[in-house]
Design a protein around this motif. Structure first.
Motif, PDB file in Angstrom:
ATOM      1  N   UNK A 401       0.804  -1.224   0.000  1.00 35.88           N
ATOM      2  CA  UNK A 401       0.000   0.000   0.000  1.00 35.88           C
ATOM      3  C   UNK A 401       0.837   1.274   0.000  1.00 35.88           C
ATOM      4  N   UNK A 402       2.123   1.174  -0.308  1.00 32.04           N
ATOM      5  CA  UNK A 402       2.909   2.412  -0.441  1.00 32.04           C
ATOM      6  C   UNK A 402       2.467   3.100  -1.737  1.00 32.04           C
ATOM      7  N   UNK A 403       1.996   4.330  -1.657  1.00 32.69           N
ATOM      8  CA  UNK A 403       1.531   4.980  -2.892  1.00 32.69           C
ATOM      9  C   UNK A 403       2.699   5.381  -3.808  1.00 32.69           C
ATOM     10  N   UNK A 404       2.400   5.505  -5.121  1.00 29.71           N
ATOM     11  CA  UNK A 404       3.423   5.868  -6.094  1.00 29.71           C
ATOM     12  C   UNK A 404       4.126   7.165  -5.724  1.00 29.71           C
ATOM     13  N   UNK A 405       3.351   8.108  -5.171  1.00 26.37           N
ATOM     14  CA  UNK A 405       3.943   9.416  -4.858  1.00 26.37           C
ATOM     15  C   UNK A 405       5.036   9.240  -3.795  1.00 26.37           C
ATOM     16  N   UNK A 406       4.830   8.326  -2.862  1.00 26.62           N
ATOM     17  CA  UNK A 406       5.841   8.110  -1.825  1.00 26.62           C
ATOM     18  C   UNK A 406       7.081   7.427  -2.414  1.00 26.62           C
ATOM     19  N   UNK A 407       6.831   6.516  -3.359  1.00 27.90           N
ATOM     20  CA  UNK A 407       7.966   5.858  -4.026  1.00 27.90           C
ATOM     21  C   UNK A 407       8.804   6.906  -4.753  1.00 27.90           C
ATOM     22  N   UNK A 408       8.110   7.839  -5.411  1.00 28.62           N
ATOM     23  CA  UNK A 408       8.853   8.899  -6.128  1.00 28.62           C
ATOM     24  C   UNK A 408       9.631   9.767  -5.147  1.00 28.62           C
ATOM     25  N   UNK A 409       9.040  10.025  -3.992  1.00 27.47           N
ATOM     26  CA  UNK A 409       9.728  10.799  -2.946  1.00 27.47           C
ATOM     27  C   UNK A 409      11.026  10.092  -2.546  1.00 27.47           C
ATOM     28  N   UNK A 410      10.939   8.764  -2.355  1.00 25.85           N
ATOM     29  CA  UNK A 410      12.140   7.992  -1.987  1.00 25.85           C
ATOM     30  C   UNK A 410      13.167   8.003  -3.121  1.00 25.85           C
ATOM     31  N   UNK A 411      12.657   7.812  -4.323  1.00 20.67           N
ATOM     32  CA  UNK A 411      13.549   7.808  -5.488  1.00 20.67           C
ATOM     33  C   UNK A 411      14.339   9.106  -5.565  1.00 20.67           C
ATOM     34  N   UNK A 412      13.620  10.214  -5.417  1.00 18.47           N
ATOM     35  CA  UNK A 412      14.279  11.528  -5.512  1.00 18.47           C
ATOM     36  C   UNK A 412      15.331  11.695  -4.439  1.00 18.47           C
ATOM     37  N   UNK A 413      14.984  11.226  -3.248  1.00 21.41           N
ATOM     38  CA  UNK A 413      15.923  11.350  -2.140  1.00 21.41           C
ATOM     39  C   UNK A 413      17.198  10.540  -2.421  1.00 21.41           C
ATOM     40  N   UNK A 414      17.016   9.306  -2.876  1.00 22.85           N
ATOM     41  CA  UNK A 414      18.177   8.464  -3.194  1.00 22.85           C
ATOM     42  C   UNK A 414      18.967   9.037  -4.363  1.00 22.85           C
ATOM     43  N   UNK A 415      18.224   9.520  -5.344  1.00 24.41           N
ATOM     44  CA  UNK A 415      18.883  10.074  -6.525  1.00 24.41           C
ATOM     45  C   UNK A 415      19.803  11.218  -6.141  1.00 24.41           C
ATOM     46  N   UNK A 416      19.285  12.083  -5.247  1.00 26.75           N
ATOM     47  CA  UNK A 416      20.090  13.235  -4.811  1.00 26.75           C
ATOM     48  C   UNK A 416      21.279  12.771  -3.979  1.00 26.75           C
ATOM     49  N   UNK A 417      21.011  11.885  -3.034  1.00 27.97           N
ATOM     50  CA  UNK A 417      22.057  11.481  -2.101  1.00 27.97           C
ATOM     51  C   UNK A 417      23.214  10.784  -2.825  1.00 27.97           C
ATOM     52  N   UNK A 418      22.905   9.995  -3.846  1.00 28.25           N
ATOM     53  CA  UNK A 418      23.967   9.257  -4.539  1.00 28.25           C
ATOM     54  C   UNK A 418      24.344   9.886  -5.878  1.00 28.25           C
ATOM     55  N   UNK A 419      23.783  11.041  -6.158  1.00 28.44           N
ATOM     56  CA  UNK A 419      24.038  11.748  -7.424  1.00 28.44           C
ATOM     57  C   UNK A 419      23.834  10.836  -8.634  1.00 28.44           C
ATOM     58  N   UNK A 420      22.663  10.269  -8.706  1.00 25.71           N
ATOM     59  CA  UNK A 420      22.378   9.328  -9.785  1.00 25.71           C
ATOM     60  C   UNK A 420      21.797  10.059 -10.998  1.00 25.71           C
ATOM     61  N   UNK A 421      22.588  10.940 -11.578  1.00 25.62           N
ATOM     62  CA  UNK A 421      22.135  11.702 -12.742  1.00 25.62           C
ATOM     63  C   UNK A 421      22.248  10.845 -14.004  1.00 25.62           C
ATOM     64  N   UNK A 422      21.158  10.778 -14.761  1.00 25.99           N
ATOM     65  CA  UNK A 422      21.258  10.157 -16.081  1.00 25.99           C
ATOM     66  C   UNK A 422      20.848   8.700 -16.155  1.00 25.99           C
TER      67      UNK A 422
END
Ligand SMILES: Nc1nc2c(ncn2[C@@H]2O[C@H](COP(=O)(O)OP(=O)(O)OP(=O)(O)O)[C@@H](O)[C@H]2O)c(=O)[nH]1
Ligand SMILES: Nc1nc2c(ncn2[C@@H]2O[C@H](COP(=O)(O)OP(=O)(O)OP(=O)(O)O)[C@@H](O)[C@H]2O)c(=O)[nH]1
Length: 514
Positions: A401-422
């Protein structure tokens, strides 16, 4: 290289039904992305350690000679000539038809292995269903039922027998990038602009028209491999006829690369074909750099327009870096390499478990996942599930029941923290359903049971850590998502364990987000 299987047959024999069966497990990898139109004719599948691509060629009317049906027939023939194996479907209920014979005659001219499949054979004896189709002289027919799933696994195993196991995805030590795009956007010009200045180390002449050309070269002391999908080498050639576009070639190149460079033509609108090709790269999970080419000789108004067009039609590529270049004038090519390097590094990133879990806890402290009814999803810990693209697996309870919006929130956080550009990034969930929970809801757990439950949890963690050492694709979980026309019985990736066991007791449910 992944083998490509083309499904051919007259209309209504069950090609899309079989296609859905063969590709279903991979649907889960690309959750619906805003703006992404998925081409349902091309898909990925996997049988054990053997991945493959499938093409549903659409209805094949061999007797028409113009109009849309002719165009479909032309595309079917191209697929027949380019695929690695052909699955020819006939209908066991309606029996052999004159059209089947015509198609069989055309297929016989192909050099590719052909598998004759009698579909809709549920409830019939295989020998009876197949009997009249021996007349087609294409070997022993396989009787199966695409809608029920009977015999599908055996078929695909036989088809794949001749192809080698996917060796563990060879982690290329350097960027290997495919230059992709529709005809005439400037792919050859870009490849020439890149190679013009660089030292070419090796040059692999393509074996067939389907194959791309692989070129190793050095740039600023780094090694690269370019996968050139453009029709022909054009250096020095003037009047060249336009080579027909090959989807199979493009898909194979994307699969084989670790970075895709999508070339667009700034002097034209972003077309459906551009978006489809971008979609292929995204579905394959490839790191991506976009080169908007022919940026020379455009006035400001035209540039504004293309910026808007790109933002609107390719919104689903928000993780990728866009470059505005002129391959003809060699402008912007150096900058492009910075992004290729960054995308490669991001795709190959190693994400340490403690940091992933710490970030998860931080994310939850900042914002909890919303409660659904009486339950709130419990996100407990995270580990890396694969590279290229990076996959982050989150364990916990009630994660469905984790909503998509929360998954995107996590994704963004990880993306920023690990600099996953591209690179695309995938977050997957694994819920542990604790067998003691039911009892626990009625009262307190006994000490003994509590200890057993803790042990199961600890073992699950251990297994998760172990899995980090396994090859990437072996761990992508299947999701049984029925696709309208198909039965809900899961099929497609028998090699993947449907549910990880925790201590032989707790059952895990998998859920995948992009
Ligand atoms: N009984 C039975 N029906 C099937 C089976 N497979 C497909 N069908 C049915 O056959 C019809 C045609 O199936 P499709 O998968 O759309 O066939 P297609 O070959 O893709 O058709 P076109 O898209 O027109 O080329 C549908 O009504 C399916 O439900 C099967 O194994 N058994
Ligand atoms: N103005 C301008 N024209 C360009 C640029 N790059 C390529 N072109 C022109 O666009 C046309 C197509 O270029 P190609 O490099 O052959 O395109 P391609 O994508 O390789 O084409 P296919 O092999 O058919 O897929 C040629 O006439 C090029 O001269 C550019 O940066 N600016």
């Amino acid at each position: 290289m992944k083998p490509t299987i083309a499904l051919v047959g007259r209309p209504n024999v069950g090609k899309s039904t079989l296609f859905n069966r063969l590709t279903r497990s991979r649907d889960a990898l690309v959750a619906d992305q805003p703006g992404l139109t998925r081409d349902r004719h091309y898909g990925h599948g996997r049988m054990g350690s053997k991945p493959y691509l499938v093409i549903d060629t659409g209805g094949f009317e061999p007797v028409v000679d113009d109009g849309i049906l002719w165009e479909m027939a032309r595309q079917t023939l191209q697929a027949v000539d380019e695929a690695d194996a052909i699955v020819f479907l006939v209908d066991g209920r309606s029996g052999l038809t004159p059209q089947d014979k015509l198609i069989a005659n055309r297929l016989r001219q192909s050099q590719r292995p052909i598998f004759l499949v009698v579909n809709k054979a549920e409830g019939m004896s295989p020998a009876m269903a197949a009997a009249e189709f021996h007349e087609l002289a294409l070997g022993d027919p396989y009787a199966l039922s695409a809608s029920h799933g009977d015999g599908v696994r055996e078929l695909i195993e036989t088809v794949l027998e001749r192809f080698p196991d996917a060796t563990e995805e060879e982690a290329s030590k350097h960027p290997k990038f495919a230059v992709i795009g529709r005809p005439n956007v400037g792919k050859s010009t870009l490849v020439n602009a890149i190679l013009g200045e660089e030292r070419v180390i090796a040059f692999d002449q393509a074996g067939t028209t389907r194959d791309s050309i692989y070129i190793d070269f050095e740039r600023e002391d780094r090694n690269y491999t370019i996968i050139d999908t453009a029709g022909v080498r054009r250096r020095g050639k003037v009047n060249e006829t336009i080579e027909k576009f090959s989807v199979i070639k493009t898909m194979q190149a994307i699969e084989d690369a670790n970075v895709a460079v999508l070339v667009l033509d700034a002097q034209q609108d972003v077309s459906e074909q551009d978006a489809t090709i971008a979609g292929f790269a995204l579905e394959a999970g490839r790191a991506l750099v976009v080169a908007v080419n022919k940026w020379d000789h455009l006035d400001n108004e035209q540039r504004e327009k293309i910026h808007r067009d790109v933002a609107r039609k390719l919104a689903f590529l928000d993780f990728a870096k866009f470059h505005y270049i002129s391959a003809l004038e060699g402008k912007g090519v150096g900058e492009l390499f910075k992004s290729i390097d960054a995308a490669y590094n991001a795709a190959m990133s190693k994400l340490p478990t403690p940091k992933l879990t710490r970030l998860l806890q931080l994310a939850i402290e900042r914002q909890q996942p919303p409660r659904i009814g009486l339950t709130r999803p419990k996100l407990r810990y995270a580990h890396q599930g694969g590279m290229n693209p990076p996959i982050i697996v989150i364990h916990g309870n009630s994660l469905d029941s984790v909503p998509d919006s929360y998954t995107r929130y996590l994704e963004n956080l990880y993306r920023k923290a690990f600099q996953l550009q591209g690179t695309p990034l995938r977050v997957q969930y694994k819920s542990s359903v604790n067998p003691y929970e039911v009892e626990a809801s009625g009262g307190k757990l006994s000490m003994l049971k509590q200890r057993a439950a803790n042990k199961a949890e600890a073992k699950a963690r251990e297994q998760a850590k172990e899995k980090e050492k396994l090859p990437v694709k072996a761990r992508v979980p299947a999701k049984s998502k029925a696709d309208g026309k198909v039965a809900a019985k899961p099929f497609g990736r028998p090699g993947a364990k449907p549910a990880a066991k925790t201590g032989g007791k707790a059952v895990a449910k998998n859920r995948t987000k992009r």
